[in-house]
Design a protein around this motif. Sequence first.
Motif, PDB file in Angstrom:
ATOM      1  N   ARG A 226       0.671  -1.134  -0.048  1.00 16.85           N
ATOM      2  CA  ARG A 226      -0.164   0.573   0.094  1.00 16.85           C
ATOM      3  C   ARG A 226       0.279   1.318   0.116  1.00 16.85           C
ATOM      4  N   ALA A 227       1.023   1.227   0.959  1.00 13.24           N
ATOM      5  CA  ALA A 227       2.598   2.539   0.685  1.00 13.24           C
ATOM      6  C   ALA A 227       3.599   2.640  -0.194  1.00 13.24           C
ATOM      7  N   ILE A 228       4.193   1.596  -1.104  1.00 13.57           N
ATOM      8  CA  ILE A 228       4.494   1.443  -2.078  1.00 13.57           C
ATOM      9  C   ILE A 228       3.849   1.830  -3.908  1.00 13.57           C
ATOM     10  N   THR A 229       2.866   1.567  -3.888  1.00 18.09           N
ATOM     11  CA  THR A 229       1.723   1.767  -4.493  1.00 18.09           C
ATOM     12  C   THR A 229       1.232   3.517  -4.435  1.00 18.09           C
ATOM     13  N   ALA A 230       0.269   3.655  -3.255  1.00  9.38           N
ATOM     14  CA  ALA A 230       0.157   5.209  -3.061  1.00  9.38           C
ATOM     15  C   ALA A 230       1.827   6.490  -3.643  1.00  9.38           C
ATOM     16  N   ALA A 231       2.703   5.538  -3.343  1.00  7.84           N
ATOM     17  CA  ALA A 231       3.704   6.775  -3.286  1.00  7.84           C
ATOM     18  C   ALA A 231       4.272   6.896  -4.772  1.00  7.84           C
ATOM     19  N   ALA A 232       4.257   6.367  -5.447  1.00  7.94           N
ATOM     20  CA  ALA A 232       3.706   5.992  -7.008  1.00  7.94           C
ATOM     21  C   ALA A 232       2.783   6.672  -7.565  1.00  7.94           C
ATOM     22  N   GLY A 233       1.635   6.609  -6.801  1.00  9.31           N
ATOM     23  CA  GLY A 233       0.602   7.479  -7.657  1.00  9.31           C
ATOM     24  C   GLY A 233      -1.113   6.490  -7.798  1.00  9.31           C
ATOM     25  N   LEU A 234      -0.557   5.360  -7.508  1.00  9.79           N
ATOM     26  CA  LEU A 234      -1.511   4.009  -7.452  1.00  9.79           C
ATOM     27  C   LEU A 234      -1.982   3.968  -6.623  1.00  9.79           C
ATOM     28  N   PRO A 235      -2.641   5.036  -5.316  1.00  7.15           N
ATOM     29  CA  PRO A 235      -3.122   3.951  -3.914  1.00  7.15           C
ATOM     30  C   PRO A 235      -4.232   3.100  -4.504  1.00  7.15           C
ATOM     31  N   ALA A 236      -4.803   2.437  -3.321  1.00  2.00           N
ATOM     32  CA  ALA A 236      -5.592   0.890  -2.971  1.00  2.00           C
ATOM     33  C   ALA A 236      -6.940   1.750  -2.941  1.00  2.00           C
ATOM     34  N   TYR A 237      -7.947   0.926  -4.010  1.00  2.00           N
ATOM     35  CA  TYR A 237      -9.292   1.408  -4.179  1.00  2.00           C
ATOM     36  C   TYR A 237      -9.950   0.872  -3.479  1.00  2.00           C
ATOM     37  N   GLU A 238      -9.198  -0.418  -3.411  1.00  2.00           N
ATOM     38  CA  GLU A 238      -9.748  -1.603  -3.015  1.00  2.00           C
ATOM     39  C   GLU A 238      -8.968  -2.886  -1.793  1.00  2.00           C
ATOM     40  N   ILE A 239      -8.985  -3.343  -1.423  1.00  2.00           N
ATOM     41  CA  ILE A 239      -8.169  -3.526  -0.876  1.00  2.00           C
ATOM     42  C   ILE A 239      -6.863  -4.924  -1.960  1.00  2.00           C
ATOM     43  N   SER A 240      -7.299  -5.456  -2.407  1.00  2.00           N
ATOM     44  CA  SER A 240      -6.615  -5.670  -3.477  1.00  2.00           C
ATOM     45  C   SER A 240      -6.089  -4.707  -5.189  1.00  2.00           C
ATOM     46  N   ASN A 241      -7.137  -3.793  -4.997  1.00  2.00           N
ATOM     47  CA  ASN A 241      -6.769  -3.472  -6.621  1.00  2.00           C
ATOM     48  C   ASN A 241      -5.934  -1.389  -6.492  1.00  2.00           C
ATOM     49  N   HIS A 242      -5.497  -1.415  -6.775  1.00  2.00           N
ATOM     50  CA  HIS A 242      -4.444  -0.186  -6.946  1.00  2.00           C
ATOM     51  C   HIS A 242      -4.154   0.563  -8.627  1.00  2.00           C
ATOM     52  N   ALA A 243      -4.743   2.051  -8.398  1.00  2.00           N
ATOM     53  CA  ALA A 243      -4.595   2.602  -9.683  1.00  2.00           C
ATOM     54  C   ALA A 243      -4.549   3.971  -9.962  1.00  2.00           C
ATOM     55  N   ARG A 244      -4.171   4.650 -10.613  1.00  2.00           N
ATOM     56  CA  ARG A 244      -3.780   5.984 -10.588  1.00  2.00           C
ATOM     57  C   ARG A 244      -5.337   6.574 -10.215  1.00  2.00           C
TER      58      ARG A 244
ATOM     59  N   LEU B 156     -17.959  -2.907   1.685  1.00  2.00           N
ATOM     60  CA  LEU B 156     -16.718  -2.309   2.824  1.00  2.00           C
ATOM     61  C   LEU B 156     -15.100  -2.923   2.086  1.00  2.00           C
ATOM     62  N   ARG B 157     -15.080  -3.486   1.234  1.00  2.00           N
ATOM     63  CA  ARG B 157     -13.531  -4.043   1.118  1.00  2.00           C
ATOM     64  C   ARG B 157     -12.647  -2.859  -0.124  1.00  2.00           C
ATOM     65  N   LEU B 158     -13.840  -1.618  -0.261  1.00  2.00           N
ATOM     66  CA  LEU B 158     -13.466  -0.166  -0.723  1.00  2.00           C
ATOM     67  C   LEU B 158     -12.429   0.596   0.130  1.00  2.00           C
ATOM     68  N   ALA B 159     -11.740   1.792  -0.506  1.00  2.00           N
ATOM     69  CA  ALA B 159     -11.109   2.430   0.520  1.00  2.00           C
ATOM     70  C   ALA B 159     -12.007   3.614   0.946  1.00  2.00           C
TER      71      ALA B 159
ATOM     72  N   THR C 156     -10.915   1.324   8.337  1.00  2.00           N
ATOM     73  CA  THR C 156      -9.504   2.465   8.310  1.00  2.00           C
ATOM     74  C   THR C 156      -8.255   1.612   7.167  1.00  2.00           C
ATOM     75  N   ASP C 157      -7.120   2.090   7.206  1.00  2.00           N
ATOM     76  CA  ASP C 157      -5.647   1.854   7.167  1.00  2.00           C
ATOM     77  C   ASP C 157      -5.263   0.285   7.570  1.00  2.00           C
ATOM     78  N   ALA C 158      -5.788   1.675   9.727  1.00  2.00           N
ATOM     79  CA  ALA C 158      -4.996   0.251  10.224  1.00  2.00           C
ATOM     80  C   ALA C 158      -6.273  -1.310  10.221  1.00  2.00           C
ATOM     81  N   GLY C 159      -7.541  -1.169   9.803  1.00  2.00           N
ATOM     82  CA  GLY C 159      -8.466  -2.216  10.028  1.00  2.00           C
ATOM     83  C   GLY C 159      -7.791  -2.987   8.296  1.00  2.00           C
ATOM     84  N   MET C 160      -8.053  -2.665   7.017  1.00  2.00           N
ATOM     85  CA  MET C 160      -7.998  -3.302   6.319  1.00  2.00           C
ATOM     86  C   MET C 160      -6.562  -4.451   6.605  1.00  2.00           C
ATOM     87  N   PRO C 161      -5.510  -4.733   6.934  1.00  2.00           N
ATOM     88  CA  PRO C 161      -5.269  -6.032   6.868  1.00  2.00           C
ATOM     89  C   PRO C 161      -5.996  -7.012   7.975  1.00  2.00           C
ATOM     90  N   VAL C 162      -6.940  -6.495   8.595  1.00  2.00           N
ATOM     91  CA  VAL C 162      -7.491  -7.579   9.267  1.00  2.00           C
ATOM     92  C   VAL C 162      -9.007  -7.773   8.894  1.00  2.00           C
TER      93      VAL C 162
END
Length: 376
Positions: free
Chosen positions: A228-246, A319-322, A359-365
């Motif tokens: 999540r940290a690396i994709t967000a920094a690259a401009g592809l934040p997580a919009y769903e628990i396993s999916n990342h997009a511009r 609830l999977r969605l950001a 939240t970000d803290a909740g997504m891993p669980v």
Amino acid sequence: MTDTSAPLALYVHWPFCVSKCPYCDFNSHVRESVDQALWRSAMLVDLQHEAAVLPGRRLGSIFFGGGTPSLMPPETVAAVIEAAERHWGFEPGIEITLEANPSSVEAARFADIASAGVNRVSLGLQALDDKDLRFLGRAHGVDEGLAALETAQRAFARVSFDLIYARPGQTLAGWEAELSRALAYGTEHLSLYQLTIEPGTRFATLFEKGELAAYDPDEAADLFDATRAITAAAGLPAYEISNHARPGAESRHNLTYWRYGDYAGVGPGAHGRRGGVATLRRKKPENWLSAIERNGHGIEREDPLDPQDRGVEALLMGLRLAEGVDLSRIPDAPLDAKALAGMEAQGLIRREGTLLIVTDAGMPVLEAILRELVVT
């Protein structure tokens, strides 16, 4: 809960693969030969049935999944798209996605598939390491996969690809390097999944025999956080628990699922949700074909969903969605009030007006949260 003015989504399932991957629990089958003319005709019959029971809607997206839909002849893809437009009509800028294996044989069809009307492709790269690709049962190597990615980027307006992480022996540093390499190819969307051992798969058999170990949960959580940290920094934040997009490049088709919109499903084993009714097609290809010939559709079950069932499904998906889930769309949302209060206090969930957001803290669980929070 159903908004009949919203665009409809169409899922088309192509069930055939060259081989079965050991981690895969999807409805996929290996056959020595496929009668392409027969299958094209049957798909169009199944599609026509769905259009007849869903009149007056327009399509916002089509998704060819599988199986391996890049094995479909381009003329079959074109015939399905043409029929879908004729039956329903398209929203402006419709998203039409096809899942593809990144082999050189299938990449050679990309230009023809694009000409058939597909404007987005999702490539199953799965790893950027040859040893791990062999472990995952993939037929391609890294070089072949990256060549297919380059071909896809020339052929299609939009490209996504999948990677599986938390693979045996994978280190945090190794995954960070692999993910950074993946991001350098400049696609607008990545689907990044933790390896899970699904019942009925070859990996499950190996796990039961003690020949395959599950990834350590704490180490998997570290990989999730890094992802999540690396994709967000690259401009592809997580919009769903396993999916990342511009921003703006999210999968509109999958958002229909997660926002609990209506979608029609055709082809073997395809699920659908239309007007509060859950549909399921027959899974085995031969049984689906027989049903088409006998009934004029491949449906095995049509189950009306009561408000409780629909509320549960909307929560489990949303609830999977950001962005969370809008409780104003779920009358009498089946939530455990005590569990919700506790999770809010722990910072695992927050409210924003009518939105309920993990939240970000909740997504891993998330799975644990859903088990406790949603009253099934």
